[in-house]
Design a protein around this motif. Structure first.
Motif, PDB file in Angstrom:
ATOM      1  N   PRO A  28     -45.628  32.633  35.347  1.00  0.00           N
ATOM      2  CA  PRO A  28     -45.202  33.771  34.527  1.00  0.00           C
ATOM      3  C   PRO A  28     -46.083  33.899  33.277  1.00  0.00           C
ATOM      4  CG  PRO A  28     -43.313  32.484  35.212  1.00  0.00           C
ATOM      5  CD  PRO A  28     -44.538  31.695  35.588  1.00  0.00           C
ATOM      6  N   VAL A  29     -46.438  35.130  32.946  1.00  0.00           N
ATOM      7  CA  VAL A  29     -47.267  35.431  31.782  1.00  0.00           C
ATOM      8  C   VAL A  29     -46.464  36.333  30.857  1.00  0.00           C
ATOM      9  CG1 VAL A  29     -49.406  36.556  31.021  1.00  0.00           C
ATOM     10  CG2 VAL A  29     -49.365  35.273  33.169  1.00  0.00           C
ATOM     11  N   ASP A  30     -46.459  36.010  29.557  1.00  0.00           N
ATOM     12  CA  ASP A  30     -45.795  36.868  28.585  1.00  0.00           C
ATOM     13  C   ASP A  30     -46.552  38.181  28.468  1.00  0.00           C
ATOM     14  OD1 ASP A  30     -43.905  34.924  28.101  1.00  0.00           O
ATOM     15  OD2 ASP A  30     -44.976  34.104  26.373  1.00  0.00           O
ATOM     16  N   MET A  31     -45.803  39.284  28.439  1.00  0.00           N
ATOM     17  CA  MET A  31     -46.407  40.604  28.393  1.00  0.00           C
ATOM     18  C   MET A  31     -45.446  41.585  27.738  1.00  0.00           C
ATOM     19  SD  MET A  31     -47.069  43.213  31.506  1.00  0.00           S
ATOM     20  CE  MET A  31     -45.310  43.367  31.574  1.00  0.00           C
ATOM     21  N   ASP A  32     -45.862  42.207  26.656  1.00  0.00           N
ATOM     22  CA  ASP A  32     -45.080  43.269  26.028  1.00  0.00           C
ATOM     23  C   ASP A  32     -43.602  42.901  25.880  1.00  0.00           C
ATOM     24  OD1 ASP A  32     -44.968  45.806  24.817  1.00  0.00           O
ATOM     25  OD2 ASP A  32     -44.193  46.678  26.660  1.00  0.00           O
ATOM     26  N   SER A  33     -43.345  41.743  25.320  1.00  0.00           N
ATOM     27  CA  SER A  33     -41.984  41.238  25.089  1.00  0.00           C
ATOM     28  C   SER A  33     -41.235  40.930  26.382  1.00  0.00           C
ATOM     29  CB  SER A  33     -41.171  42.209  24.234  1.00  0.00           C
ATOM     30  OG  SER A  33     -41.798  42.408  22.991  1.00  0.00           O
ATOM     31  N   GLY A  34     -41.923  40.851  27.478  1.00  0.00           N
ATOM     32  CA  GLY A  34     -41.320  40.494  28.758  1.00  0.00           C
ATOM     33  C   GLY A  34     -42.204  39.479  29.463  1.00  0.00           C
ATOM     34  N   GLN A  35     -42.082  39.402  30.781  1.00  0.00           N
ATOM     35  CA  GLN A  35     -42.904  38.504  31.573  1.00  0.00           C
ATOM     36  C   GLN A  35     -43.305  39.170  32.877  1.00  0.00           C
ATOM     37  OE1 GLN A  35     -40.594  34.812  31.950  1.00  0.00           O
ATOM     38  NE2 GLN A  35     -42.213  33.887  30.722  1.00  0.00           N
ATOM     39  N   ILE A  36     -44.415  38.692  33.437  1.00  0.00           N
ATOM     40  CA  ILE A  36     -44.893  39.193  34.723  1.00  0.00           C
ATOM     41  C   ILE A  36     -45.454  38.036  35.530  1.00  0.00           C
ATOM     42  CG2 ILE A  36     -47.198  39.774  33.848  1.00  0.00           C
ATOM     43  CD1 ILE A  36     -47.044  42.310  35.687  1.00  0.00           C
ATOM     44  N   ILE A  37     -45.266  38.083  36.842  1.00  0.00           N
ATOM     45  CA  ILE A  37     -45.913  37.156  37.753  1.00  0.00           C
ATOM     46  C   ILE A  37     -46.574  37.993  38.856  1.00  0.00           C
ATOM     47  CG2 ILE A  37     -44.435  35.140  37.356  1.00  0.00           C
ATOM     48  CD1 ILE A  37     -42.874  35.868  39.881  1.00  0.00           C
ATOM     49  N   PHE A  38     -47.561  37.400  39.484  1.00  0.00           N
ATOM     50  CA  PHE A  38     -48.256  38.082  40.565  1.00  0.00           C
ATOM     51  C   PHE A  38     -48.191  37.247  41.829  1.00  0.00           C
ATOM     52  CE2 PHE A  38     -50.155  39.800  36.747  1.00  0.00           C
ATOM     53  CZ  PHE A  38     -50.135  41.160  37.010  1.00  0.00           C
ATOM     54  N   GLY A  39     -48.126  37.938  42.948  1.00  0.00           N
ATOM     55  CA  GLY A  39     -48.109  37.276  44.238  1.00  0.00           C
ATOM     56  C   GLY A  39     -48.808  38.119  45.279  1.00  0.00           C
ATOM     57  N   ARG A  40     -48.983  37.534  46.443  1.00  0.00           N
ATOM     58  CA  ARG A  40     -49.569  38.242  47.583  1.00  0.00           C
ATOM     59  C   ARG A  40     -48.512  38.350  48.660  1.00  0.00           C
ATOM     60  NH1 ARG A  40     -54.621  40.503  46.695  1.00  0.00           N
ATOM     61  NH2 ARG A  40     -55.755  39.200  45.246  1.00  0.00           N
ATOM     62  N   ASP A  41     -48.366  39.550  49.214  1.00  0.00           N
ATOM     63  CA  ASP A  41     -47.442  39.719  50.327  1.00  0.00           C
ATOM     64  C   ASP A  41     -48.112  39.189  51.604  1.00  0.00           C
ATOM     65  OD1 ASP A  41     -49.111  41.726  51.378  1.00  0.00           O
ATOM     66  OD2 ASP A  41     -47.781  43.362  50.826  1.00  0.00           O
ATOM     67  N   PRO A  42     -47.398  39.147  52.728  1.00  0.00           N
ATOM     68  CA  PRO A  42     -47.989  38.598  53.955  1.00  0.00           C
ATOM     69  C   PRO A  42     -49.261  39.318  54.414  1.00  0.00           C
ATOM     70  CG  PRO A  42     -45.619  38.676  54.181  1.00  0.00           C
ATOM     71  CD  PRO A  42     -45.956  39.400  52.908  1.00  0.00           C
ATOM     72  N   ASP A  43     -49.476  40.571  53.962  1.00  0.00           N
ATOM     73  CA  ASP A  43     -50.701  41.299  54.300  1.00  0.00           C
ATOM     74  C   ASP A  43     -51.771  41.147  53.215  1.00  0.00           C
ATOM     75  OD1 ASP A  43     -49.747  42.324  56.759  1.00  0.00           O
ATOM     76  OD2 ASP A  43     -48.651  43.880  55.682  1.00  0.00           O
ATOM     77  N   THR A  44     -51.544  40.246  52.269  1.00  0.00           N
ATOM     78  CA  THR A  44     -52.425  39.899  51.136  1.00  0.00           C
ATOM     79  C   THR A  44     -52.513  40.975  50.053  1.00  0.00           C
ATOM     80  OG1 THR A  44     -54.571  40.609  52.055  1.00  0.00           O
ATOM     81  CG2 THR A  44     -53.806  38.384  52.632  1.00  0.00           C
ATOM     82  N   ASN A  45     -51.614  41.966  50.051  1.00  0.00           N
ATOM     83  CA  ASN A  45     -51.572  42.941  48.954  1.00  0.00           C
ATOM     84  C   ASN A  45     -51.102  42.240  47.688  1.00  0.00           C
ATOM     85  OD1 ASN A  45     -52.162  45.416  50.504  1.00  0.00           O
ATOM     86  ND2 ASN A  45     -50.257  44.875  51.531  1.00  0.00           N
ATOM     87  N   LEU A  46     -51.696  42.589  46.554  1.00  0.00           N
ATOM     88  CA  LEU A  46     -51.306  42.022  45.271  1.00  0.00           C
ATOM     89  C   LEU A  46     -50.072  42.752  44.753  1.00  0.00           C
ATOM     90  CD1 LEU A  46     -52.037  39.947  43.083  1.00  0.00           C
ATOM     91  CD2 LEU A  46     -53.438  41.727  42.014  1.00  0.00           C
ATOM     92  N   ILE A  47     -49.038  41.991  44.446  1.00  0.00           N
ATOM     93  CA  ILE A  47     -47.767  42.534  43.965  1.00  0.00           C
ATOM     94  C   ILE A  47     -47.433  41.870  42.629  1.00  0.00           C
ATOM     95  CG2 ILE A  47     -45.298  42.832  44.460  1.00  0.00           C
ATOM     96  CD1 ILE A  47     -47.045  44.170  46.564  1.00  0.00           C
ATOM     97  N   GLY A  48     -47.079  42.685  41.642  1.00  0.00           N
ATOM     98  CA  GLY A  48     -46.609  42.169  40.364  1.00  0.00           C
ATOM     99  C   GLY A  48     -45.104  42.357  40.259  1.00  0.00           C
ATOM    100  N   LEU A  49     -44.452  41.379  39.686  1.00  0.00           N
ATOM    101  CA  LEU A  49     -43.013  41.445  39.404  1.00  0.00           C
ATOM    102  C   LEU A  49     -42.867  41.290  37.895  1.00  0.00           C
ATOM    103  CD1 LEU A  49     -41.841  39.009  42.224  1.00  0.00           C
ATOM    104  CD2 LEU A  49     -41.832  41.506  42.309  1.00  0.00           C
ATOM    105  N   GLN A  50     -42.308  42.299  37.239  1.00  0.00           N
ATOM    106  CA  GLN A  50     -42.218  42.250  35.779  1.00  0.00           C
ATOM    107  C   GLN A  50     -40.797  42.455  35.289  1.00  0.00           C
ATOM    108  OE1 GLN A  50     -44.594  45.367  34.034  1.00  0.00           O
ATOM    109  NE2 GLN A  50     -43.040  46.934  34.373  1.00  0.00           N
ATOM    110  N   VAL A  51     -40.504  41.758  34.217  1.00  0.00           N
ATOM    111  CA  VAL A  51     -39.293  41.996  33.431  1.00  0.00           C
ATOM    112  C   VAL A  51     -39.792  42.528  32.097  1.00  0.00           C
ATOM    113  CG1 VAL A  51     -37.328  40.945  32.281  1.00  0.00           C
ATOM    114  CG2 VAL A  51     -37.983  40.154  34.534  1.00  0.00           C
ATOM    115  N   ALA A  52     -39.402  43.737  31.767  1.00  0.00           N
ATOM    116  CA  ALA A  52     -39.852  44.361  30.528  1.00  0.00           C
ATOM    117  C   ALA A  52     -38.653  44.945  29.800  1.00  0.00           C
ATOM    118  CB  ALA A  52     -40.869  45.459  30.827  1.00  0.00           C
ATOM    119  N   PRO A  53     -38.665  44.911  28.469  1.00  0.00           N
ATOM    120  CA  PRO A  53     -37.582  45.538  27.721  1.00  0.00           C
ATOM    121  C   PRO A  53     -37.493  47.023  28.059  1.00  0.00           C
ATOM    122  CG  PRO A  53     -39.039  44.301  26.249  1.00  0.00           C
ATOM    123  CD  PRO A  53     -39.685  44.323  27.599  1.00  0.00           C
ATOM    124  N   THR A  54     -36.317  47.578  27.919  1.00  0.00           N
ATOM    125  CA  THR A  54     -36.117  48.983  28.280  1.00  0.00           C
ATOM    126  C   THR A  54     -36.981  49.929  27.457  1.00  0.00           C
ATOM    127  OG1 THR A  54     -34.216  49.123  26.796  1.00  0.00           O
ATOM    128  CG2 THR A  54     -33.774  48.645  29.122  1.00  0.00           C
TER     129      THR A  54
END
Length: 69
Positions: A28-54
């Motif tokens: 997890p990386v801190d970003m804009d008062s939230g956090q984001i992580i990156f992963g690859r789906d089974p087809d190797t597409n890059l996907i980000g998952l973020q929690v950001a303040p409203t």
């Protein structure tokens, strides 16, 4: 190219992503008062998952009509 999804619980989203066959590739990386992580789906597409303040500019909740226009 990548897709970034707003999530409310990064730990739960990570677990669901991994159960669906994805692989997390960053800590997890801190970003804009939230956090984001990156992963690859089974087809190797890059996907980000973020929690950001409203009020964060990166949150889709701030797009007019949730970005549907």
């Amino acid at each position: 190219n990548m897709i970034v999804l707003d999530v409310t619980d990064l730990g739960e989203a990570r677990a669901l992503f991994e159960r669906a066959g994805g692989t997390i590739v960053t800590d997890p990386v801190d970003m804009d008062s939230g956090q984001i992580i990156f992963g690859r789906d089974p087809d190797t597409n890059l996907i980000g998952l973020q929690v950001a303040p409203t009020d964060a500019f990166v949150s889709s909740r701030n797009f007019k009509n949730n970005g549907m226009e």
